[in-house]
Design a protein around this motif. Structure first.
Motif, short mmCIF file in Angstrom:
data_model
loop_
_atom_site.label_atom_id
_atom_site.label_comp_id
_atom_site.label_asym_id
_atom_site.label_seq_id
_atom_site.Cartn_x
_atom_site.Cartn_y
_atom_site.Cartn_z
N PHE A 1 0.83 -1.23 0.08
CA PHE A 1 0.18 -0.03 0.11
C PHE A 1 0.99 1.40 0.25
CE2 PHE A 1 -2.60 -3.27 2.17
CZ PHE A 1 -3.31 -3.21 1.33
N ASP A 2 2.10 1.33 0.08
CA ASP A 2 2.91 2.40 0.26
C ASP A 2 2.97 3.06 -1.15
OD1 ASP A 2 4.70 4.41 0.83
OD2 ASP A 2 6.26 3.22 1.43
N ARG A 3 2.55 4.13 -1.32
CA ARG A 3 2.63 4.83 -2.63
C ARG A 3 3.66 5.50 -3.00
NH1 ARG A 3 -3.60 6.77 -4.44
NH2 ARG A 3 -4.83 5.05 -3.37
N SER A 4 4.48 5.78 -1.83
CA SER A 4 5.72 6.70 -2.26
C SER A 4 6.74 5.60 -2.58
CB SER A 4 5.97 7.41 -0.90
OG SER A 4 6.53 6.26 0.15
N ALA B 1 8.21 2.42 -5.30
CA ALA B 1 7.71 1.81 -6.43
C ALA B 1 8.08 0.12 -5.99
CB ALA B 1 8.59 2.15 -7.69
N THR B 2 8.57 0.07 -4.93
CA THR B 2 8.79 -1.28 -4.36
C THR B 2 7.37 -2.02 -4.06
OG1 THR B 2 11.10 -1.05 -3.55
CG2 THR B 2 9.89 -2.98 -2.83
N SER B 3 6.52 -1.21 -3.66
CA SER B 3 5.05 -1.85 -3.43
C SER B 3 4.10 -1.69 -4.67
CB SER B 3 4.28 -0.72 -2.29
OG SER B 3 3.85 0.42 -2.92
N ILE B 4 3.18 -2.35 -4.33
CA ILE B 4 2.17 -2.70 -5.32
C ILE B 4 1.38 -1.45 -5.90
CG2 ILE B 4 0.02 -3.70 -5.93
CD1 ILE B 4 0.76 -6.01 -4.22
N ALA B 5 1.19 -0.64 -4.78
CA ALA B 5 0.35 0.74 -5.05
C ALA B 5 1.41 1.70 -5.77
CB ALA B 5 -0.08 1.42 -3.73
N GLY B 6 2.52 1.61 -5.39
CA GLY B 6 3.48 2.65 -5.80
C GLY B 6 4.08 2.11 -7.22
N ALA B 7 4.06 0.93 -7.46
CA ALA B 7 4.40 0.62 -8.79
C ALA B 7 3.38 0.90 -9.87
CB ALA B 7 4.58 -0.98 -9.01
N LEU B 8 1.82 0.59 -9.45
CA LEU B 8 0.88 1.01 -10.44
C LEU B 8 0.63 2.51 -10.56
CD1 LEU B 8 -1.73 -1.42 -8.81
CD2 LEU B 8 -0.64 -1.63 -11.39
N ALA C 1 3.33 4.61 -10.36
CA ALA C 1 4.45 4.95 -11.49
C ALA C 1 4.24 4.63 -12.76
CB ALA C 1 5.72 4.20 -11.00
N ALA C 2 3.45 3.43 -13.06
CA ALA C 2 2.88 2.99 -14.31
C ALA C 2 1.92 3.85 -14.79
CB ALA C 2 2.49 1.78 -14.29
N ARG C 3 1.23 4.39 -14.18
CA ARG C 3 0.26 5.48 -14.53
C ARG C 3 0.84 6.76 -14.92
NH1 ARG C 3 -2.55 9.56 -11.71
NH2 ARG C 3 -4.54 10.26 -12.63
N GLU C 4 1.66 7.07 -14.20
CA GLU C 4 2.33 8.42 -14.37
C GLU C 4 3.19 8.33 -15.56
OE1 GLU C 4 3.81 12.27 -13.92
OE2 GLU C 4 1.98 11.17 -13.10
N ASN C 5 3.56 7.33 -15.91
CA ASN C 5 4.60 6.99 -17.08
C ASN C 5 3.53 6.94 -18.55
OD1 ASN C 5 7.63 6.41 -17.07
ND2 ASN C 5 6.69 5.37 -15.06
N ALA C 6 2.45 6.24 -18.38
CA ALA C 6 1.47 6.26 -19.32
C ALA C 6 1.00 7.65 -19.63
CB ALA C 6 0.22 5.26 -19.00
N ARG C 7 0.88 8.69 -18.57
CA ARG C 7 0.25 9.95 -18.75
C ARG C 7 1.18 10.75 -19.57
NH1 ARG C 7 0.90 14.91 -16.91
NH2 ARG C 7 2.42 14.27 -15.17
#
Length: 308
Positions: free
Chosen positions: A72-75, A77-84, A86-92
């Motif tokens: 759940f740690d969004r800060s 990218a090792t975490s699931i939420a952080g990785a998703l 980061a993927a969304r930000e790169n897609a943007r």
């Protein structure tokens, strides 16, 4: 193609696969962790975090901290939420290149992260939700994007990360106290049914290790993922030389794949930690080589990279 777009696509592939792989590793360990005494729970939680390449924040790092750190740690990218995220930000940033279906899949997944409880049961359900969402996102990428140069960068990132995550998953077998059975390892990789159909009567630990490491037809085996990465690199740089390879990443990936393929299968279990460490280092080196070859930018213009 602009290098910043290529870099975004590469990291979309990596981050989505990282979320998928981390969810698989958490899923297979959660029930066992929850049943351990508190002291052993703390020990195993720290060991699992180390396998994932992260460092505990405090001496009494326990199961609740592990769930936050890996799920759940969004800060980070090792975490699931952080990785998703980061993927969304790169897609943007690559919005003009990715398909609308892929963007909407990532965006909807990002907004769905808050809908899950953060206890053990909630994390278990969260992991299964993530597996469904990442499968859908990868399906959108495969079926709604032209398989041109842009898609090759996405596939390259996905393949390198998949090899790395399968290696980390296999590392948990020997690194954690009271190692997991190979049946659970196969289920974690979604490989159990495929393994039974392939091996039939031979279903021991050595055969399971061989399957997850060396099977050339199963998509989550390390050899298959490294072969996919090699193919993507060849399509991105099809130039041929009579001696050696001009592309450092292709050389690194090829060496890692051939070392596994031509190694004695009988030695796999006894040398598993060494093999998995080598695969992880090769994936990191190949990622660095891809960055140098295709994404090199001045430091003050650099805006994307792996968060650790």
């Amino acid at each position: 193609m602009l290098s910043r777009i290529a870099e975004s696509l590469f990291w979309i592939g990596r981050y989505v696969e990282r979320a998928d792989g981390t969810a698989r590793i958490l899923d297979v360990n959660l029930e066992r962790l929850n049943q351990l005494p508190t002291a052993e729970q703390i020990l195993v939680s720290r060991q699992l975090l180390g396998v994932m390449g992260a460092v505990p924040d405090s001496p009494d790092f326990g199961l609740g901290d592990l769930l936050n750190k890996l799920a759940f740690d969004r800060s980070s990218a090792t975490s699931i939420a952080g990785a998703l995220g980061a993927a969304r930000e790169n897609a943007r940033r690559a919005r003009e290149t990715v398909s609308s279906s892929l963007w909407e899949g990532l965006n909807t997944t990002w907004y769905g992260l808050n809908q899950h409880r953060k206890d053990v049961v909630g994390t278990y359900r969260f992991c299964h939700w993530v597996l469904e969402r990442t499968a859908m996102i990868k399906g959108f990428a495969d079926t709604t994007m032209s398989h041109d140069e842009s898609w090759q960068f996405l596939a390259l990132g996905r393949s390198l990360e998949r090899a790395d995550m399968t290696a980390r998953m296999l590392s948990t077998h020997g690194a954690l106290s009271a190692g997991l059975s190979w049946v659970n390892m196969l289920r974690c990789a979604g490989a159990y049914e495929a393994f039974l159909r392939t091996r039939r009567g031979a279903a021991g630990e050595e055969q399971a290790a061989e399957f997850l490491l060396l099977d050339r037809l199963f998509p989550r085996s390390i050899v298959y993922a490294l072969s996919d990465a090699e193919k993507a690199l060849e399509r991105l740089d099809p130039s041929h030389r009579r001696i050696g390879f001009i592309n450092d990443a292709r050389r690194i990936v090829g060496q890692a794949r051939s070392f596994l393929e031509f190694h004695q299968p009988g030695d796999l279990l006894s040398e598993l930690p060494e093999h998995m460490d080598r695969v992880q280092k090769s994936c990191a080196q190949a990622s660095d080589a891809v960055t140098r070859s295709y994404f090199a930018q001045p430091i003050d213009l650099s805006w994307v990279g792996e968060v650790s």
